[in-house]
Enzyme design. Structure first.
Site, PDB file in Angstrom:
ATOM      1  CG  LEU A  78       0.253   2.339   6.038  1.00  0.00           C
ATOM      2  CD1 LEU A  78       0.620   3.706   6.576  1.00  0.00           C
ATOM      3  CD2 LEU A  78      -1.159   1.959   6.468  1.00  0.00           C
ATOM      4  CE1 TYR A  79       5.717  -4.774   4.851  1.00  0.00           C
ATOM      5  CE2 TYR A  79       6.573  -4.232   2.683  1.00  0.00           C
ATOM      6  CZ  TYR A  79       6.637  -4.978   3.848  1.00  0.00           C
ATOM      7  OH  TYR A  79       7.634  -5.905   4.008  1.00  0.00           O
ATOM      8  CB  ALA A  80       7.255   1.443   2.135  1.00  0.00           C
TER       9      ALA A  80
END
Length: 338
Positions: A151-153
């Protein structure tokens, strides 16, 4: 020039603010100083910046729209270097909601405030993690980034797309930088070098994922900061060579907007076990390695193609891992008294 640096208490933000102050800029350093990692380290970075002429500290969350609007109204920055974010691939797996406020709402607030203030250039942090499932090395800005593995990416890729929309709609020059494994003095405690150093000096085992079969494009902080400043000094412009009719228009530039994306790394990946051996040498101690399988959301290798950044700005990272790790170890021993 007054420059707003968000995430000024963070690793890259702190060093970037120092570099700008050293050349005589006024820096408004914005940070919320959350507890994602040791706030005392962030406070120590801010204390060093506070001793420099031209530094203004603001404790503001980028997700707080009224507070951010007040910062822009009071200080009227001509440029913005946006480095504030909820970082961490692994943390995003277990704490996904932590990424919505800073990385999505916060970035929208930065875009909106920047366009209203007619900022001359917005430089913002993306990440090498956007390459996700892409297995073609080295990673090029021409490669597809449609398959993020965390999700960070995904939030960082969203930032790139959001930036293009504002660049197109409002003529706001936007440049995104995909950082590759930054390390060095005053680094982040959640990163491998910091964790390995702390564990080895304590006689504890270090967790080595994918059984050590990993490669990372470790990039020393001074090289990164030089690249950030070089990019900041060169506002994005529409690319006259960009072809909208092409089956594959250049995804790193735009013919209809002042927009650019660059990789920023050393361009020379190092096997993780070699990196650990360098650290052992600098510490004068052997590591106890706890070999583990790959973690969810992680990738086996990162490798930056930085030819576009070199072509456009003269970026040329020069710090070998042996030198950079040695400087980190010297700082760590002095800071922690070990």
């Amino acid at each position: 020039m007054t420059i707003l640096v968000t995430g000024a208490a963070g690793f890259i933000g702190y060093h970037t603010a120092e570099a700008l102050l050293a050349r005589g800029e006024t820096v408004v350093g914005l940070d919320i100083v959350n507890d994602y990692y040791d706030p005392a380290l962030k406070e120590a970075r801010l204390a060093r910046l506070a001793r420099r002429s031209g530094f203004v500290e603001m404790r503001v969350d980028v997700a707080d729209r009224p507070a951010l609007e007040d910062v822009f109204a009071r200080h009227r920055p001509r440029g913005v270097i946006h480095l504030a974010a909820q970082a961490g691939v692994r943390y995003s797996v277990s704490n996904p909601h932590a990424y919505a406020g800073s990385n999505l709402v916060g970035f929208l607030n930065i875009l909106e405030c920047s366009r209203q203030a007619r900022v001359e250039h917005l430089v913002y942090a993306s990440t090498s993690s956007v390459y996700g499932a892409n297995a073609a090395l080295p990673f090029s800005e021409q490669h597809g980034v449609g398959h993020p593995m965390s999700l960070y990416a995904a939030t960082k890729r969203a930032n790139e797309v959001m930036a293009h929309s504002y660049a197109h709609l409002y003529g706001l020059p936007c440049t995104g930088l995909r950082f590759f494994t930054v390390y060095g003095p005053w680094g982040r405690p959640d990163m491998a070098l910091f964790k390995f150093t702390r564990a080895i000096l304590s006689g504890e085992a270090i967790d080595v994922y994918n059984n050590g079969d990993m490669r990372r494009d470790f990039t020393y902080i001074d090289d990164i900061v030089e690249g950030v400043v070089r990019v900041f000094d060169r506002p994005a412009r529409p690319d006259p060579a960009w072809d909208a009719a092409s089956p594959h228009p250049d995804p790193s530039s735009s013919g209809i907007a002042p927009f650019r994306i660059y990789n920023i790394g050393r361009g020379s990946p190092v096997p993780l076990m070699d990196f650990i051996r360098v650290l052992e040498e600098k510490l004068g101690r052997r590591a106890i390695c706890n070999m583990l399988p790959m973690q969810p959301g992680d990738v086996a290798a990162t490798f930056a193609d930085t030819s576009a950044l070199a072509r456009d700005t003269g970026y040329a990272p020069s710090t070998p891992v042996e030198t950079g790790v040695g400087r980190f170890v010297d700082w760590y021993r002095e800071y922690y008294g070990v």
